[in-house]
Write a protein that holds these residues in place. Structure first.
Motif, PDB file in Angstrom:
ATOM      1  N   SER A 177     -24.462   2.689 -28.511  1.00 60.58           N
ATOM      2  CA  SER A 177     -25.466   2.563 -27.452  1.00 60.58           C
ATOM      3  C   SER A 177     -24.864   2.804 -26.066  1.00 60.58           C
ATOM      4  O   SER A 177     -25.533   3.352 -25.192  1.00 60.58           O
ATOM      5  CB  SER A 177     -26.129   1.189 -27.512  1.00 60.58           C
ATOM      6  OG  SER A 177     -25.164   0.167 -27.332  1.00 60.58           O
ATOM      7  N   GLY A 178     -23.633   2.424 -25.856  1.00 58.72           N
ATOM      8  CA  GLY A 178     -22.999   2.637 -24.558  1.00 58.72           C
ATOM      9  C   GLY A 178     -22.514   4.060 -24.355  1.00 58.72           C
ATOM     10  O   GLY A 178     -22.308   4.488 -23.225  1.00 58.72           O
ATOM     11  N   GLU A 212     -24.038  10.186 -19.718  1.00 57.45           N
ATOM     12  CA  GLU A 212     -24.950  10.484 -18.615  1.00 57.45           C
ATOM     13  C   GLU A 212     -24.288  10.202 -17.268  1.00 57.45           C
ATOM     14  O   GLU A 212     -24.489  10.949 -16.307  1.00 57.45           O
ATOM     15  CB  GLU A 212     -26.239   9.683 -18.769  1.00 57.45           C
ATOM     16  CG  GLU A 212     -27.109  10.172 -19.913  1.00 57.45           C
ATOM     17  CD  GLU A 212     -28.284   9.247 -20.225  1.00 57.45           C
ATOM     18  OE1 GLU A 212     -28.320   8.107 -19.695  1.00 57.45           O
ATOM     19  OE2 GLU A 212     -29.153   9.666 -21.015  1.00 57.45           O
ATOM     20  N   ASP A 213     -23.489   9.148 -17.192  1.00 57.28           N
ATOM     21  CA  ASP A 213     -22.759   8.847 -15.958  1.00 57.28           C
ATOM     22  C   ASP A 213     -21.778   9.960 -15.615  1.00 57.28           C
ATOM     23  O   ASP A 213     -21.700  10.411 -14.464  1.00 57.28           O
ATOM     24  CB  ASP A 213     -21.998   7.526 -16.076  1.00 57.28           C
ATOM     25  CG  ASP A 213     -22.913   6.310 -16.028  1.00 57.28           C
ATOM     26  OD1 ASP A 213     -24.090   6.454 -15.664  1.00 57.28           O
ATOM     27  OD2 ASP A 213     -22.419   5.206 -16.369  1.00 57.28           O
ATOM     28  N   LYS A 220     -24.083   6.973 -24.867  1.00 55.09           N
ATOM     29  CA  LYS A 220     -25.066   7.830 -24.191  1.00 55.09           C
ATOM     30  C   LYS A 220     -25.068   7.556 -22.697  1.00 55.09           C
ATOM     31  O   LYS A 220     -25.070   8.476 -21.886  1.00 55.09           O
ATOM     32  CB  LYS A 220     -26.457   7.610 -24.774  1.00 55.09           C
ATOM     33  CG  LYS A 220     -27.499   8.493 -24.155  1.00 55.09           C
ATOM     34  CD  LYS A 220     -28.865   8.312 -24.793  1.00 55.09           C
ATOM     35  CE  LYS A 220     -29.875   9.219 -24.118  1.00 55.09           C
ATOM     36  NZ  LYS A 220     -31.220   9.042 -24.610  1.00 55.09           N
ATOM     37  N   SER A 221     -25.031   6.296 -22.321  1.00 51.85           N
ATOM     38  CA  SER A 221     -25.009   5.926 -20.911  1.00 51.85           C
ATOM     39  C   SER A 221     -23.744   6.450 -20.224  1.00 51.85           C
ATOM     40  O   SER A 221     -23.806   6.959 -19.106  1.00 51.85           O
ATOM     41  CB  SER A 221     -25.087   4.408 -20.783  1.00 51.85           C
ATOM     42  OG  SER A 221     -24.956   4.018 -19.440  1.00 51.85           O
ATOM     43  N   ALA A 222     -22.614   6.335 -20.909  1.00 46.82           N
ATOM     44  CA  ALA A 222     -21.345   6.815 -20.347  1.00 46.82           C
ATOM     45  C   ALA A 222     -21.372   8.326 -20.158  1.00 46.82           C
ATOM     46  O   ALA A 222     -20.913   8.847 -19.137  1.00 46.82           O
ATOM     47  CB  ALA A 222     -20.184   6.408 -21.238  1.00 46.82           C
TER      48      ALA A 222
END
Length: 70
Positions: A19-20, A26-27, A22-24
């Motif tokens: 889950s983390g 995108e960052d 995808k966020s990473a």
């Protein structure tokens, strides 16, 4: 317990939490886009400086050289 029994238990108990990730990603993508915009802006400023130098330094020097050669 046999090796096959152990492996089958391991197969059933391995879980991955991504889950983390995808966020990473995108960052990182956002930071890369910001860096690209910064490079583009820097390039435009360098072009402007080059044009100013050509008009203010190189042009007059060439003109002086032309009058000196005559």
């Amino acid at each position: 317990m046999s090796i096959i029994g152990v492996l089958s238990k391991l197969k059933g108990s391995i879980e991955i939490d991504h889950s983390g990730a995808k966020s990473a990603i995108e960052d990182v993508q956002g930071q890369a886009e910001d860096m690209g915009a910064s490079f583009e802006s820097t390039g435009q400023r360098m072009q402007s400086a080059g044009k100013t130098m050509t008009a203010g330094v190189t042009g007059p020097l060439a003109a002086m050289g032309g009058t000196t050669a005559k």
